[in-house]
Design a protein around this motif. Structure first.
Motif, PDB file in Angstrom:
ATOM      1  N   THR A 217      -1.934  -1.822  -6.086  1.00  0.00           N
ATOM      2  CA  THR A 217      -3.050  -2.539  -5.616  1.00  0.00           C
ATOM      3  C   THR A 217      -3.538  -4.383  -5.889  1.00  0.00           C
TER       4      THR A 217
ATOM      5  N   ASN B  68      -6.891  -2.501  -0.882  1.00  0.00           N
ATOM      6  CA  ASN B  68      -5.753  -3.841  -0.589  1.00  0.00           C
ATOM      7  C   ASN B  68      -6.951  -4.710   0.833  1.00  0.00           C
TER       8      ASN B  68
ATOM      9  N   LEU C   2      -6.596   3.286  -2.050  1.00  0.00           N
ATOM     10  CA  LEU C   2      -5.642   2.286  -2.270  1.00  0.00           C
ATOM     11  C   LEU C   2      -5.692   1.452  -0.663  1.00  0.00           C
TER      12      LEU C   2
ATOM     13  N   THR D 207       0.919  -0.812   0.127  1.00  0.00           N
ATOM     14  CA  THR D 207       0.111   0.215   0.039  1.00  0.00           C
ATOM     15  C   THR D 207       0.604   0.890   0.244  1.00  0.00           C
TER      16      THR D 207
ATOM     17  N   SER E 209      -0.860   1.245  -9.150  1.00  0.00           N
ATOM     18  CA  SER E 209      -1.675   2.189  -8.720  1.00  0.00           C
ATOM     19  C   SER E 209      -1.720   3.753  -8.705  1.00  0.00           C
TER      20      SER E 209
END
Length: 315
Positions: free
Chosen positions: A188, A250, A246, A183, A239
């Motif tokens: 992603t 996740n 995000l 992250t 991403s």
């Protein structure tokens, strides 16, 4: 030539050459990881070592492989399977001058991130090298495996030549820290899978512990859902989402992976129940058959004794 320090000697002692049998057909972590790469890909393989995985990527998956390896001796061997091999330290490399225009379909980090001081930085630095529709594949050992926890109960954290406590590992990961690292590096997570090993299927000798710590083992099994996870296998894509978005994406993937974990455990439980039923059936069969066999054995003894007596009297 400059002089070497004890730190240099220690560093070079940890330059290892990882060579082992490998094919695409296996169910081990390496085979499963390579199958995720796919065919006909441009692959940047980080930590390619002697080219064990590079060979399969090239010959079986028809991939074009560029390798990066810290050990010059291992890198030389990997050149047999790679179009190009760069000798360098992944913690320090600046990828921009190395690949000013080049993009890759797949970046492969197979058991690599745990060897780095700053794995999140590496993920961030390789992100621009991934082409549109490309992805990163990683396999990462799980530090909270039940075998490690049982070792620590006895005051042990002993490094080994390979495995979760490989003596060249610097960082250690759990599911949570993997999610956090990807992250923070703005990836992603598209897939989060596991390879499993029970406490008696690892590199640790736990025979005495297993025999004498049944309540502790049961507690770990009940409270640590990842206790049998030996490796995490991750597929991630760069991403463009905000950090907040995000984190949500996740977290959703993490929840999905936990559902998959529960399914795996239900499947394993069903397998154990079938085995228990099979053993119970065999036991019932034996219990039913044993009296008959004993009776026949006794009758045979009586018959033979009778024949012997008759023979003696006739004599």
């Amino acid at each position: 030539m400059g002089t070497t320090t004890p730190q240099d000697d220690q560093f070079h002692a940890l330059l290892k050459e990882y060579s082992y049998p490998l094919s695409l057909e296996g169910e081990n972590t390496a085979s499963r990881t390579l199958r995720l790469v796919g065919k006909n890909k441009r692959v940047l393989e980080l930590g390619c070592s002697v080219g064990t995985q590079s060979k399969v990527l090239r010959h079986d998956l028809n991939c074009d492989v560029t390798g990066i390896e810290i050990n010059p001796s291992a890198a030389e061997q990997a050149r047999r399977y790679c179009s190009r091999v760069i000798v360098g330290n992944l913690d320090e490399l600046d990828f921009r001058p190395l690949f000013p225009q080049e993009k890759f379909d797949v970046v492969l980090c197979a058991d690599v991130l745990e060897h780095l001081y700053n794995p999140t930085s590496l993920l961030s630095r390789v992100k621009p090298l991934i082409d549109t529709n490309g992805y990163l594949i990683a396999s990462i050992p799980n530090i909270v495996h039940i075998a490690i926890l049982l070792e620590m109960l006895h005051g042990k954290f002993d490094y080994k030549n390979n495995g979760i406590l490989d003596n060249s590992h610097i960082r250690f990961f759990t599911r949570k820290t993997i999610i956090t690292s990807f992250t923070e590096a703005e990836f992603t997570i598209a897939l989060l899978e596991r390879s499993y090993a029970r406490e008696n299927e690892t590199e640790f000798d736990l025979r005495n512990t297993i025999n004498n710590a049944s309540r502790i083992i049961e507690y770990i099994r009940t409270n640590n859902e990842e206790c049998f996870t030996y490796h995490f296998i991750v597929k991630a894509t760069p991403s463009q989402s905000s950090r907040e978005e995000l984190s949500i994406l996740n977290a959703h993937m993490e929840n999905s992976s936990l559902i998959a974990l529960a399914t795996d455990k239900e499947r394993e439980l069903a397998k154990l129940e079938r085995r228990i039923n099979e053993l119970q059936s065999n036991l019932t069969w034996l219990e039913n058959k044993t009296p008959v066999r004993i009776a026949r054995w006794i009758m045979s003894l009586i018959h033979n004794k009778s024949r012997n007596l008759t023979s003696t009297k006739a004599t």
